[in-house]
Design a protein around this motif. Structure first.
Motif, PDB file in Angstrom:
ATOM      1  N   ILE A  71       0.907  -1.277   0.040  1.00 52.41           N
ATOM      2  CA  ILE A  71       0.038   0.077  -0.094  1.00 52.41           C
ATOM      3  C   ILE A  71       1.023   1.370   0.003  1.00 52.41           C
ATOM      4  N   SER A  72       1.905   1.299   0.806  1.00 53.60           N
ATOM      5  CA  SER A  72       2.728   2.413   0.641  1.00 53.60           C
ATOM      6  C   SER A  72       3.791   2.491  -0.267  1.00 53.60           C
ATOM      7  N   ALA A  77      -1.477   4.465  -0.651  1.00 56.97           N
ATOM      8  CA  ALA A  77      -1.852   5.255   0.713  1.00 56.97           C
ATOM      9  C   ALA A  77      -1.642   6.828   0.608  1.00 56.97           C
ATOM     10  N   THR A 103      -7.483   5.594   7.856  1.00 59.88           N
ATOM     11  CA  THR A 103      -7.373   4.212   8.249  1.00 59.88           C
ATOM     12  C   THR A 103      -8.500   3.269   7.979  1.00 59.88           C
ATOM     13  N   LEU A 106      -7.952   2.440   4.458  1.00 60.03           N
ATOM     14  CA  LEU A 106      -6.572   1.381   4.326  1.00 60.03           C
ATOM     15  C   LEU A 106      -6.933   0.165   4.696  1.00 60.03           C
ATOM     16  N   THR A 110      -5.388  -3.742   3.675  1.00 59.55           N
ATOM     17  CA  THR A 110      -4.419  -4.363   4.479  1.00 59.55           C
ATOM     18  C   THR A 110      -4.733  -5.556   5.431  1.00 59.55           C
ATOM     19  N   CYS A 116      -1.077  -0.208   8.596  1.00 61.13           N
ATOM     20  CA  CYS A 116      -1.838   0.936   8.580  1.00 61.13           C
ATOM     21  C   CYS A 116      -0.912   2.142   9.317  1.00 61.13           C
ATOM     22  N   ALA A 119       2.116   2.882   7.010  1.00 60.36           N
ATOM     23  CA  ALA A 119       2.022   3.776   5.905  1.00 60.36           C
ATOM     24  C   ALA A 119       1.489   5.142   6.362  1.00 60.36           C
ATOM     25  N   LEU A 120       0.794   5.240   7.448  1.00 62.00           N
ATOM     26  CA  LEU A 120       0.106   6.729   7.686  1.00 62.00           C
ATOM     27  C   LEU A 120       1.107   7.617   8.642  1.00 62.00           C
TER      28      LEU A 120
END
Length: 444
Positions: A71-72, A77, A103, A106, A110, A116, A119-120
């Motif tokens: 995702i990242s 993301a 979140t 995501l 995930t 999460c 990535a955040l």
């Protein structure tokens, strides 16, 4: 009455936890020690190890873990965060509330909590600090929200519970939706009242739309860019509940989709980033399979020795009211969550608790929702909370200060949501019954 081998196994397991031995090997070693003390053959350990992993659900878990790792790395993301900014950034506490909304999105990619956070935090914490939001608060909100990854489908812990309890993955995916939405709403309301205590004067201000028309344009613009990223959870859920593919097949489709979006749409996925995502997936999945296989060996041994029935008899003799038994189950799971990760807890507790829950007439889909919420809360309960460890390291804030800031989210939102999930079966059973039918969910 427990025999010497069972007592030896339990003591060895508890001592190993205190000494910090790896849980997966501890599952296997404590069982082998108990069998050795009793002079029993160990051949069943190999059979249990093999059969615990002989399932297509294991493949689905691997693919969802891989999707989370992408995702990242693939740029999904970033687009989701920008879309979340446009949705809630203008509201009071909206800039920090972006973390909750992001979140939620995501989580549907995930199936877990740590991806999460990973990535955040790098995307949001430094940016919001420039705008006058204290680093520790933004991190605390993200770490507290991270276990939405357990509640919003698809969910890796939900798949593991279904593997252990023999329940429908599609049903349990739906069973945790309402608890997840309640958690997000509760966090948003608490953030609205708390955020003012964690701000400071800053000369740098965020560039946000000032009129309704500009806001709509911004939402449409960022939403258009985020559509490929948001298309993954939509594809998964429509495919599963539309009968196009099974939940197990959905994992592979999600992984391929994220690869294609990262390569051909956002064009941020390089060979080096793909190698990093694969390496992370192999490590995480290897640990998960060892825990699952080792835990199956231990719990089958304990079940064979009558421990599950002993636990059921003890609880029924102590508490005649099933609501008190459910309360004690929650308390026990929360205590375990302070010292163990969610997957080992599920592997250890589910097989031992099933006989008792079935005797009480507890719906097993409802029980799954209770357990998934419980192990999710374990992600944020000190002293050994994965979200605190990861968040403290990534955001470079003291773990003690981060823990203190997370406590209101734990006691004012997470625990009440757990109690609502426990004592209102409709929260977890109504949606799967409507979409899948009572024959899948069963009486509740």
């Amino acid at each position: 009455m427990l025999d010497l081998g069972t007592v030896t196994t339990l003591i060895a397991f508890l001592v190993g936890i205190v000494l910090g031995f790896p849980i997966g090997w501890l599952f296997i070693g404590s069982t082998a020690l108990g069998l050795f003390v009793m002079g029993s053959p160990t051949v069943f350990m190999a059979n249990a190890f093999f059969h615990s992993l002989d399932s297509s659900t294991i493949m689905a878990i691997a693919f969802f873990v891989f999707s989370g790792a992408l995702i990242s790395e693939a740029g999904l993301a970033d687009r989701i965060v920008n879309f979340s900014y446009s949705l809630v950034g203008r509201l009071r506490g909206g800039l920090t509330g972006v973390g909750i909304v992001a979140t939620l999105f995501l989580s549907a990619l995930t199936g877990s909590s740590v991806p999460c956070i990973a990535a955040l935090i790098p995307l949001l914490v430094p940016r919001l600090e420039k705008f006058g939001y204290r680093r520790v608060y933004t991190t605390a909100l993200l770490c507290s929200s991270s276990y939405l990854g357990y509640l919003i489908p698809p969910s890796v812990p939900a798949m593991i519970y279904c593997l252990l309890a023999g329940q429908s993955v599609a049903a349990l995916f739906l069973a945790t939706v309402f608890p997840g939405i309640l958690l997000a709403i509760g966090y948003g309301m608490l953030n609205y009242f708390m955020v003012g205590r964690y701000t400071f004067e800053s000369t740098e201000k965020p560039l946000l739309p000032t009129t309704f028309e500009e806001s709509v344009k911004d939402i449409l613009h960022t939403g258009k860019i985020a559509i490929p990223a948001l298309g993954c959870p939509v594809l998964i859920l429509v495919g599963i509940y539309g009968g196009i593919f099974t939940p197990n097949e959905a994992g592979g489709i999600a992984a391929v989709y994220c690869l294609l979006i990262g390569w051909f749409v956002y064009r941020e996925l390089t060979n080096a980033k793909l190698k990093k995502a694969l390496s992370s997936t192999i490590g995480t999945f290897g640990m998960t399979t060892l825990l699952l296989a080792g835990g199956t060996i231990l719990t089958r041994y304990l079940t064979r020795q009558g421990v599950a029935q002993e636990v059921a008899n003890f609880m029924l003799n102590m508490f005649e009211n099933k609501y008190l038994i459910l309360l004690m189950l929650n308390f026990f799971l929360l205590i375990l969550g302070m010292f163990l990760d969610g997957i080992p807890i599920l592997i250890l507790v589910v097989p031992l608790a099933l006989p008792l829950m079935q005797e009480l007439g507890i719906n097993l889909v409802h029980l799954g929702a209770i357990m998934v919420v419980n192990v999710g809360i374990g992600v944020m309960t000190p002293p050994f909370a994965m979200s605190i460890f990861v968040g403290s390291r990534l955001a470079e804030v003291p773990a003690a200060e981060l823990t203190k800031t997370m406590l209101p989210f734990l006691f004012l939102v997470s625990i009440p949501v757990l109690l609502l999930t426990t004592y209102i079966p409709a929260l977890s059973c109504w949606l799967p019954e409507i979409l899948l039918g009572s024959s899948i969910v069963g009486p509740w």
